[in-house]
Design a protein around this motif. Structure first.
Motif, PDB file in Angstrom:
ATOM      1  N   UNK A  13       0.828  -1.206   0.000  1.00  0.00           N
ATOM      2  CA  UNK A  13       0.000   0.000   0.000  1.00  0.00           C
ATOM      3  C   UNK A  13       0.854   1.245   0.000  1.00  0.00           C
ATOM      4  N   UNK A  14       2.127   1.119   0.387  1.00  0.00           N
ATOM      5  CA  UNK A  14       2.995   2.279   0.359  1.00  0.00           C
ATOM      6  C   UNK A  14       3.386   2.575  -1.085  1.00  0.00           C
ATOM      7  N   UNK A  15       3.080   3.744  -1.591  1.00  0.00           N
ATOM      8  CA  UNK A  15       3.368   4.063  -2.982  1.00  0.00           C
ATOM      9  C   UNK A  15       4.848   3.894  -3.296  1.00  0.00           C
ATOM     10  N   UNK A  16       5.088   3.267  -4.438  1.00  0.00           N
ATOM     11  CA  UNK A  16       6.460   3.098  -4.878  1.00  0.00           C
ATOM     12  C   UNK A  16       7.252   2.139  -4.017  1.00  0.00           C
ATOM     13  N   UNK A  17       6.603   1.059  -3.480  1.00  0.00           N
ATOM     14  CA  UNK A  17       7.339   0.153  -2.622  1.00  0.00           C
ATOM     15  C   UNK A  17       8.336  -0.689  -3.385  1.00  0.00           C
ATOM     16  N   UNK A  18       8.245  -0.676  -4.744  1.00  0.00           N
ATOM     17  CA  UNK A  18       9.251  -1.320  -5.587  1.00  0.00           C
ATOM     18  C   UNK A  18       9.687  -0.326  -6.662  1.00  0.00           C
ATOM     19  N   UNK A  61       1.994   1.666  -5.836  1.00  0.00           N
ATOM     20  CA  UNK A  61       0.792   2.223  -5.272  1.00  0.00           C
ATOM     21  C   UNK A  61       0.067   3.148  -6.220  1.00  0.00           C
ATOM     22  N   UNK A  62      -0.942   3.841  -5.680  1.00  0.00           N
ATOM     23  CA  UNK A  62      -1.822   4.652  -6.520  1.00  0.00           C
ATOM     24  C   UNK A  62      -1.085   5.837  -7.138  1.00  0.00           C
ATOM     25  N   UNK A  63      -0.196   6.477  -6.378  1.00  0.00           N
ATOM     26  CA  UNK A  63       0.463   7.674  -6.901  1.00  0.00           C
ATOM     27  C   UNK A  63       1.391   7.363  -8.073  1.00  0.00           C
ATOM     28  N   UNK A  64       2.171   6.297  -7.936  1.00  0.00           N
ATOM     29  CA  UNK A  64       3.067   5.947  -9.042  1.00  0.00           C
ATOM     30  C   UNK A  64       2.275   5.462 -10.251  1.00  0.00           C
ATOM     31  N   UNK A  65       1.185   4.755 -10.003  1.00  0.00           N
ATOM     32  CA  UNK A  65       0.332   4.311 -11.106  1.00  0.00           C
ATOM     33  C   UNK A  65      -0.282   5.512 -11.826  1.00  0.00           C
ATOM     34  N   UNK A  66      -0.743   6.500 -11.045  1.00  0.00           N
ATOM     35  CA  UNK A  66      -1.295   7.709 -11.657  1.00  0.00           C
ATOM     36  C   UNK A  66      -0.229   8.456 -12.461  1.00  0.00           C
ATOM     37  N   UNK A 101      -8.349   3.964 -18.792  1.00  0.00           N
ATOM     38  CA  UNK A 101      -7.592   2.832 -18.235  1.00  0.00           C
ATOM     39  C   UNK A 101      -6.774   3.270 -17.026  1.00  0.00           C
ATOM     40  N   UNK A 102      -6.171   4.447 -17.102  1.00  0.00           N
ATOM     41  CA  UNK A 102      -5.374   4.948 -15.975  1.00  0.00           C
ATOM     42  C   UNK A 102      -6.241   5.164 -14.741  1.00  0.00           C
ATOM     43  N   UNK A 103      -7.437   5.728 -14.935  1.00  0.00           N
ATOM     44  CA  UNK A 103      -8.344   5.937 -13.806  1.00  0.00           C
ATOM     45  C   UNK A 103      -8.744   4.611 -13.177  1.00  0.00           C
ATOM     46  N   UNK A 104      -9.040   3.621 -14.028  1.00  0.00           N
ATOM     47  CA  UNK A 104      -9.407   2.297 -13.513  1.00  0.00           C
ATOM     48  C   UNK A 104      -8.252   1.689 -12.716  1.00  0.00           C
ATOM     49  N   UNK A 105      -7.029   1.805 -13.242  1.00  0.00           N
ATOM     50  CA  UNK A 105      -5.867   1.250 -12.548  1.00  0.00           C
ATOM     51  C   UNK A 105      -5.642   1.928 -11.199  1.00  0.00           C
ATOM     52  N   UNK A 106      -5.766   3.250 -11.175  1.00  0.00           N
ATOM     53  CA  UNK A 106      -5.596   3.969  -9.914  1.00  0.00           C
ATOM     54  C   UNK A 106      -6.682   3.561  -8.919  1.00  0.00           C
ATOM     55  N   UNK A 113      -5.059  -0.966  -1.722  1.00  0.00           N
ATOM     56  CA  UNK A 113      -4.283  -0.379  -0.627  1.00  0.00           C
ATOM     57  C   UNK A 113      -5.088  -0.343   0.664  1.00  0.00           C
ATOM     58  N   UNK A 114      -6.369   0.038   0.568  1.00  0.00           N
ATOM     59  CA  UNK A 114      -7.212   0.062   1.762  1.00  0.00           C
ATOM     60  C   UNK A 114      -7.400  -1.326   2.338  1.00  0.00           C
ATOM     61  N   UNK A 115      -7.579  -2.300   1.462  1.00  0.00           N
ATOM     62  CA  UNK A 115      -7.753  -3.674   1.935  1.00  0.00           C
ATOM     63  C   UNK A 115      -6.470  -4.173   2.619  1.00  0.00           C
ATOM     64  N   UNK A 116      -5.325  -3.835   2.063  1.00  0.00           N
ATOM     65  CA  UNK A 116      -4.074  -4.285   2.661  1.00  0.00           C
ATOM     66  C   UNK A 116      -3.814  -3.575   3.989  1.00  0.00           C
ATOM     67  N   UNK A 117      -4.228  -2.330   4.111  1.00  0.00           N
ATOM     68  CA  UNK A 117      -4.118  -1.636   5.383  1.00  0.00           C
ATOM     69  C   UNK A 117      -4.973  -2.327   6.442  1.00  0.00           C
TER      70      UNK A 117
END
Length: 373
Positions: A13-18, A61-66, A101-106, A113-117
């Motif tokens: 869930x942490x953005x950019x964990x890889x 995470x969401x930020x890097x995907x966006x 597609x980008x919106x769907x991915x984000x 991320x919420x589920x993993x939290x």
């Protein structure tokens, strides 16, 4: 000290964990952009840009995907400008598809991320509860150095059907319990917690090991059968094999009661001595109905420098890919000079290597070395 195998679970869930993997979609965007601009007018590679946010969602995470989605949209717009087709319906449709597609991915990232939290919070609560049930063994108790090892068969679990506990008595001795509850899953955890609680409540109060064994058996039988109808009282199949020890501080001996459990192993220099009792009593849950007289205490020498290993059948019955049992006795002769902590580390590494990292049953062990008081 207690050694437990605990997998390291990354928090995705942490953005950019890889972050290193971000090179892949970046290279894809640059490659598609360059090749599309240099290709003939009738060849369009822009639709491949949709793969950039789709790939990123798998490891970030969401930020890097966006960010990757925005770069893909910008690259598609750049292709349209350089080729002079930005206002055409084809390019406009490709840009719109990239945005969707980008919106769907984000959105997928945010939900994941919420589920993993939530799972992280649940996992932390479960770990806290399990650590309370299976408390770490003391590093020192009188002249004894003690270490415990627990290897659960179920990943990310810390407590199953195996258990251990220690207690000090008023007559200057240390009492130990190592047990293995029948079955697995929540029922085994419940019975293990019951047996641990009964031991902690009574180990320091009961005058003798037979009295302690009777108490554990009575508590176990009562709790596992109290809600059963009278007609089903004799059908209770809950039980636990166990080894009870009392080790005096000022006597070089160990007192032992075995209730259907594998015999402890005594390591002296390079010699291995199984402490096999003359009588192996019925498991906890079956034997206490016959009273204190049903339990015979066996006494064995336990001198300064000796190391005692207690273990459950999950250790000796662990099989490799060819079905060969783990050769515990053979391995122990190589580690007789190790401290309890080091011996159990060797045992853990060697046992997991033997089973290729996957145990079919919980495994537990306790190592005790007597030193000069």
């Amino acid at each position: 000290m207690a050694l437990r195998a605990r997998p390291d679970v990354p928090s995705s869930w942490q953005p950019g964990h890889s972050p290193a993997l971000a090179v892949i979609p970046l290279l894809l965007i640059v490659t598609v952009c360059v090749v599309d601009v240099l290709s003939p007018p009738d060849i369009h590679l822009g639709p491949l840009l949709v793969a950039a946010p789709a790939i990123t969602v798998a490891f970030a995470g969401a930020r890097l995907t966006a960010l990757m989605g925005a770069l893909a949209v910008a690259a598609q717009a750049l292709i349209g400008v350089l080729r002079g087709v930005l206002v055409t319906a084809n390019i406009q449709a490709q840009i719109a598809a990239l945005v969707i597609v980008s919106i769907v991915c984000v959105t997928v990232c945010v939900v994941r991320d919420r589920r993993e939290q939530q799972l992280d919070r649940v996992r932390s609560v479960a770990e806290a509860a399990q650590s309370v049930l299976l408390q770490p063994l003391p590093t020192h108790a009188g002249p004894l150095r003690i270490a415990g090892l627990y290897l659960p068969a179920e990943q990310e679990a810390e407590l199953g059907g195996d258990l251990y506990a220690a207690a000090r008595t008023d007559h200057h001795s240390t009492r130990l319990l190592l047990g293995d509850v029948r079955g697995n899953g929540l029922a085994a955890i419940n019975n293990a917690a019951l047996l641990l609680g009964a031991f902690r409540a009574a180990a320091h109060r009961q005058a003798t090991l037979p009295r302690l064994a009777v108490h554990l058996d009575a508590a176990f039988r009562w709790d596992t059968s109290q809600w059963r109808p009278p007609a089903e009282q004799d059908t209770n199949e809950d039980f636990a094999t166990a080894t009870l020890l009392d080790i005096p501080d000022h006597e070089p001996v160990v007192h032992l009661i075995t209730c259907g459990h594998p015999p402890p192993l005594l390591l002296r220099d390079h010699h291995l001595i199984p402490l096999t009792a003359e009588v192996s009593h019925l498991p906890i849950g079956f034997g206490g109905a016959f009273g204190i007289a049903a339990y015979d205490v066996q006494t064995f020498p336990f001198e300064v420098g000796d190391l005692l290993l207690l273990y459950t059948d999950g250790v000796i019955e662990a099989r490799d890919a060819d079905g060969v049992f783990y050769p515990l006795a053979e391995r122990l002769t190589e580690w007789t000079k190790d401290d309890p902590e080091d011996l159990l580390r060797h045992l853990q590494d060697d046992l997991l290597a033997h089973v290729c990292g996957h145990l079919d049953d919980d495994a537990a062990a306790v190592a005790v070395r007597r030193s000069a008081f």
